[in-house]
Every structure is written in C-alpha cells, then in structure tokens.
Design a protein around this motif. Sequence first.
Motif, PDB file in Angstrom:
ATOM      1  N   PRO A 215       0.821  -1.211   0.000  1.00  0.00           N
ATOM      2  CA  PRO A 215       0.000   0.000   0.000  1.00  0.00           C
ATOM      3  C   PRO A 215       0.855   1.261   0.000  1.00  0.00           C
ATOM      4  CG  PRO A 215       0.103  -0.906   2.214  1.00  0.00           C
ATOM      5  CD  PRO A 215       0.884  -1.842   1.335  1.00  0.00           C
ATOM      6  N   VAL A 216       0.370   2.272  -0.701  1.00  0.00           N
ATOM      7  CA  VAL A 216       0.977   3.603  -0.692  1.00  0.00           C
ATOM      8  C   VAL A 216      -0.146   4.602  -0.451  1.00  0.00           C
ATOM      9  CG1 VAL A 216       2.138   5.361  -2.092  1.00  0.00           C
ATOM     10  CG2 VAL A 216       2.890   2.985  -2.213  1.00  0.00           C
ATOM     11  N   ASN A 217       0.091   5.559   0.428  1.00  0.00           N
ATOM     12  CA  ASN A 217      -0.938   6.540   0.736  1.00  0.00           C
ATOM     13  C   ASN A 217      -1.088   7.550  -0.390  1.00  0.00           C
ATOM     14  OD1 ASN A 217      -1.599   5.467   3.254  1.00  0.00           O
ATOM     15  ND2 ASN A 217       0.038   6.621   4.278  1.00  0.00           N
ATOM     16  N   GLY A 218      -2.323   7.782  -0.808  1.00  0.00           N
ATOM     17  CA  GLY A 218      -2.643   8.788  -1.818  1.00  0.00           C
ATOM     18  C   GLY A 218      -3.637   9.792  -1.272  1.00  0.00           C
ATOM     19  N   THR A 219      -4.088  10.688  -2.107  1.00  0.00           N
ATOM     20  CA  THR A 219      -5.027  11.728  -1.673  1.00  0.00           C
ATOM     21  C   THR A 219      -6.381  11.156  -1.283  1.00  0.00           C
ATOM     22  OG1 THR A 219      -5.662  12.093  -3.979  1.00  0.00           O
ATOM     23  CG2 THR A 219      -3.912  13.487  -3.082  1.00  0.00           C
ATOM     24  N   LYS A 220      -6.710   9.956  -1.817  1.00  0.00           N
ATOM     25  CA  LYS A 220      -7.992   9.332  -1.512  1.00  0.00           C
ATOM     26  C   LYS A 220      -7.818   8.051  -0.700  1.00  0.00           C
ATOM     27  CE  LYS A 220     -10.170  11.190  -5.676  1.00  0.00           C
ATOM     28  NZ  LYS A 220     -10.919  10.855  -6.935  1.00  0.00           N
ATOM     29  N   GLY A 221      -6.747   8.000   0.071  1.00  0.00           N
ATOM     30  CA  GLY A 221      -6.474   6.813   0.863  1.00  0.00           C
ATOM     31  C   GLY A 221      -5.375   5.971   0.243  1.00  0.00           C
ATOM     32  N   ALA A 222      -5.181   4.768   0.787  1.00  0.00           N
ATOM     33  CA  ALA A 222      -4.121   3.885   0.313  1.00  0.00           C
ATOM     34  C   ALA A 222      -4.496   3.240  -1.014  1.00  0.00           C
ATOM     35  CB  ALA A 222      -3.829   2.807   1.342  1.00  0.00           C
ATOM     36  N   TYR A 223      -3.521   3.109  -1.886  1.00  0.00           N
ATOM     37  CA  TYR A 223      -3.708   2.393  -3.141  1.00  0.00           C
ATOM     38  C   TYR A 223      -2.584   1.382  -3.307  1.00  0.00           C
ATOM     39  CZ  TYR A 223      -0.246   5.696  -5.061  1.00  0.00           C
ATOM     40  OH  TYR A 223       0.887   6.434  -5.288  1.00  0.00           O
ATOM     41  N   ARG A 224      -2.782   0.447  -4.219  1.00  0.00           N
ATOM     42  CA  ARG A 224      -1.875  -0.682  -4.404  1.00  0.00           C
ATOM     43  C   ARG A 224      -0.829  -0.377  -5.476  1.00  0.00           C
ATOM     44  NH1 ARG A 224      -3.769  -5.783  -3.312  1.00  0.00           N
ATOM     45  NH2 ARG A 224      -5.861  -4.886  -3.489  1.00  0.00           N
ATOM     46  N   VAL A 225       0.449  -0.671  -5.178  1.00  0.00           N
ATOM     47  CA  VAL A 225       1.498  -0.584  -6.186  1.00  0.00           C
ATOM     48  C   VAL A 225       2.139  -1.959  -6.346  1.00  0.00           C
ATOM     49  CG1 VAL A 225       1.967   1.855  -5.751  1.00  0.00           C
ATOM     50  CG2 VAL A 225       3.282   0.127  -4.536  1.00  0.00           C
ATOM     51  N   ASN A 226       2.487  -2.310  -7.559  1.00  0.00           N
ATOM     52  CA  ASN A 226       3.097  -3.600  -7.853  1.00  0.00           C
ATOM     53  C   ASN A 226       4.614  -3.503  -7.811  1.00  0.00           C
ATOM     54  OD1 ASN A 226       0.763  -5.221  -8.287  1.00  0.00           O
ATOM     55  ND2 ASN A 226       0.466  -4.187 -10.255  1.00  0.00           N
ATOM     56  N   LEU A 227       5.251  -4.556  -7.312  1.00  0.00           N
ATOM     57  CA  LEU A 227       6.703  -4.608  -7.206  1.00  0.00           C
ATOM     58  C   LEU A 227       7.233  -5.882  -7.845  1.00  0.00           C
ATOM     59  CD1 LEU A 227       5.580  -3.491  -4.116  1.00  0.00           C
ATOM     60  CD2 LEU A 227       7.979  -2.799  -4.162  1.00  0.00           C
ATOM     61  N   ARG A 228       8.446  -5.777  -8.375  1.00  0.00           N
ATOM     62  CA  ARG A 228       9.190  -6.924  -8.865  1.00  0.00           C
ATOM     63  C   ARG A 228      10.630  -6.796  -8.381  1.00  0.00           C
ATOM     64  NH1 ARG A 228       6.462  -9.737 -12.885  1.00  0.00           N
ATOM     65  NH2 ARG A 228       4.591  -8.681 -13.650  1.00  0.00           N
ATOM     66  N   HIS A 229      11.305  -7.921  -8.237  1.00  0.00           N
ATOM     67  CA  HIS A 229      12.690  -7.894  -7.775  1.00  0.00           C
ATOM     68  C   HIS A 229      13.544  -8.756  -8.688  1.00  0.00           C
ATOM     69  CE1 HIS A 229      10.997 -11.488  -5.826  1.00  0.00           C
ATOM     70  NE2 HIS A 229      12.231 -11.986  -5.879  1.00  0.00           N
ATOM     71  N   GLY A 230      14.840  -8.499  -8.667  1.00  0.00           N
ATOM     72  CA  GLY A 230      15.772  -9.261  -9.481  1.00  0.00           C
ATOM     73  C   GLY A 230      17.198  -8.958  -9.072  1.00  0.00           C
ATOM     74  N   VAL A 231      18.140  -9.448  -9.856  1.00  0.00           N
ATOM     75  CA  VAL A 231      19.572  -9.244  -9.607  1.00  0.00           C
ATOM     76  C   VAL A 231      20.214  -8.793 -10.909  1.00  0.00           C
ATOM     77  CG1 VAL A 231      21.748 -10.362  -8.966  1.00  0.00           C
ATOM     78  CG2 VAL A 231      19.644 -10.940  -7.742  1.00  0.00           C
ATOM     79  N   SER A 232      20.977  -7.697 -10.842  1.00  0.00           N
ATOM     80  CA  SER A 232      21.650  -7.197 -12.042  1.00  0.00           C
ATOM     81  C   SER A 232      22.796  -8.127 -12.453  1.00  0.00           C
ATOM     82  CB  SER A 232      22.194  -5.786 -11.793  1.00  0.00           C
ATOM     83  OG  SER A 232      23.259  -5.821 -10.863  1.00  0.00           O
ATOM     84  N   ARG A 233      23.324  -7.899 -13.639  1.00  0.00           N
ATOM     85  CA  ARG A 233      24.347  -8.792 -14.208  1.00  0.00           C
ATOM     86  C   ARG A 233      25.593  -8.856 -13.326  1.00  0.00           C
ATOM     87  NH1 ARG A 233      28.466  -7.566 -17.989  1.00  0.00           N
ATOM     88  NH2 ARG A 233      27.524  -5.499 -18.273  1.00  0.00           N
ATOM     89  N   LEU A 234      26.028 -10.076 -13.079  1.00  0.00           N
ATOM     90  CA  LEU A 234      27.267 -10.284 -12.337  1.00  0.00           C
ATOM     91  C   LEU A 234      28.448 -10.004 -13.265  1.00  0.00           C
ATOM     92  CD1 LEU A 234      27.366 -11.398  -9.363  1.00  0.00           C
ATOM     93  CD2 LEU A 234      28.405 -13.438 -10.335  1.00  0.00           C
ATOM     94  N   ARG A 235      29.363  -9.163 -12.814  1.00  0.00           N
ATOM     95  CA  ARG A 235      30.527  -8.798 -13.641  1.00  0.00           C
ATOM     96  C   ARG A 235      31.662  -9.803 -13.492  1.00  0.00           C
ATOM     97  NH1 ARG A 235      29.227  -3.968 -16.492  1.00  0.00           N
ATOM     98  NH2 ARG A 235      27.214  -3.350 -15.627  1.00  0.00           N
ATOM     99  N   SER A 236      31.835 -10.335 -12.285  1.00  0.00           N
ATOM    100  CA  SER A 236      32.908 -11.315 -12.065  1.00  0.00           C
ATOM    101  C   SER A 236      32.608 -12.102 -10.800  1.00  0.00           C
ATOM    102  CB  SER A 236      34.270 -10.607 -11.928  1.00  0.00           C
ATOM    103  OG  SER A 236      34.298  -9.792 -10.757  1.00  0.00           O
ATOM    104  N   GLY A 237      33.264 -13.267 -10.672  1.00  0.00           N
ATOM    105  CA  GLY A 237      33.177 -14.054  -9.448  1.00  0.00           C
ATOM    106  C   GLY A 237      31.927 -14.900  -9.347  1.00  0.00           C
TER     107      GLY A 237
END
Length: 250
Positions: A215-237
């Motif tokens: 939830p994120v608070n807006g002018t008319k109350g809380a609304y829903r935001v979508n999230l995604r997660h990941g890992v950026s490119r490994l450079r070495s190791g």
Amino acid sequence: MNTQANTAMSQEAPPPSADARVAARDWPATTAELDDYGCAVLEKLLTPQECRDFAALYAREEHFRSHIEMARHGFGKGEYRYFRYPLPELLDGLRTALYARLAPIANAWNERLNVAMRYPAGHADFLRLCHESGQTRPTPLLLQYVAGDFNCLHQDLYGELAFPLQVAILLSEPGRDFTGGEFVLTEQRPRMQSRAEVVPLRQGDAVVFAVHNRPVNGTKGAYRVNLRHGVSRLRSGRRQTLGIIFHDAR
C-alpha cells in the motif's frame, strides 16, 4: 589469567539463536522502511561462517528437492535449488522467527488495502493453511550466479496463498567474491513511471522486501502498487544467496 579465560570463552561463544537475533532488530524502524520503500535491510543477520556453511550446502543434493536453471525457463541466467523438508535448523528457525515479526506488517498492509486475509501469528499455523490449500512443497532456496548471470525482474508467487513479504540473505562478500550482481527492486505506481531501488548488501545482510504489491498513501487513501525484484548482471566471481519465502508451493 581470569581476563584471558573470559576472553577465550567470549571468542568461543556460539552465535545467538534465530529468535534472539531477530528479536534484537529495530522493528519499528524496519516497519517504517518497508512502509516507505517496500524494502529494509537487516544487517549481519548471519555470521561469515554461517554464510560459508549455507553456501557449502549447494553441492549436497540430499538437502534439495529440485534444481532450476534459469535460462531454460526464461528467468535470466544462473541457477537455484529449493530445499526439501526438513529444513536446516538455522534456516527453519529464521523462517519461523522472521514470520512472527512480519505477519503484523502484512496484516496492517491488508487492512489498509481492504483485503480480508489476515495472517496467523505463528508460522506453523500459516503453513497449515498452505497445506490445506494443496501448497505443500517448501520454498526456501539457495541461488548461485557466476559472471554474466542475472535474475529477471519477477514475483515469487507459488499458489493462491502468498505471504506478501520475503527475505534474501547475501552469502558472498561484494568486492571480494564477486562484482556487480546488485539486488534490484522496481515499483510501478498507477499512471506514473516505475521507480527502481538498488539495495546495497554485505555478506550476512538480509533484505526484507514486498513480494507482489504494497500500500501507498494517496489523496484518496491507500492504493496498491506492484513490485518486482531481481539481480543485475554479475561482472565477475560467484554470488550466492539464501532466499526465505514464507508460503509453501503447489
């Protein structure tokens, strides 16, 4: 002499229990960060030796129920293994202790979003609900990346019951064991550009983050935001991570 003996005993003292180390965190501050950004860092949740011990399990197939190569499924490049039950003792303890602290946050989020679901106070009771819904397979996992690998932005949803928060613990040390490979969280708000959060972690640090939405608070109350997660490119190791997901899978 007594001072030396006390010092030796102190050096040999075992790490705190999972309950103790989780209870010692500043949960009001963690809750505030999760409310504001959708993620929060728990520094040094594991010791360096515990990180090495978990990482060493990756080669021992008897601990795992399945092995996934990301490229075969379009998830990115890299691989991971799902643990089988019973989980390693420390992993099981952390899953139980963290859930107890995160369930009130999850319930507060659902209340703000007018979602009827309320999560039980104890993790065993939540797993019972999962199993009654046919979600019986454990979801904690070990992930491994080498140079050139990455994890596409995604959400870890394995059935109708999905706990809205999860935890990832970095087992490797940035700059020594690998370069690149940053943990990335993106948030898409309605009618706005997506926002990216890059979370700096050291060995043993855990990041708690929203799985699907928050939830994120807006002018008319809380609304829903979508999230995604990941890992950026490994450079070495090589980069290894312990993932703690609180719902079980079908």
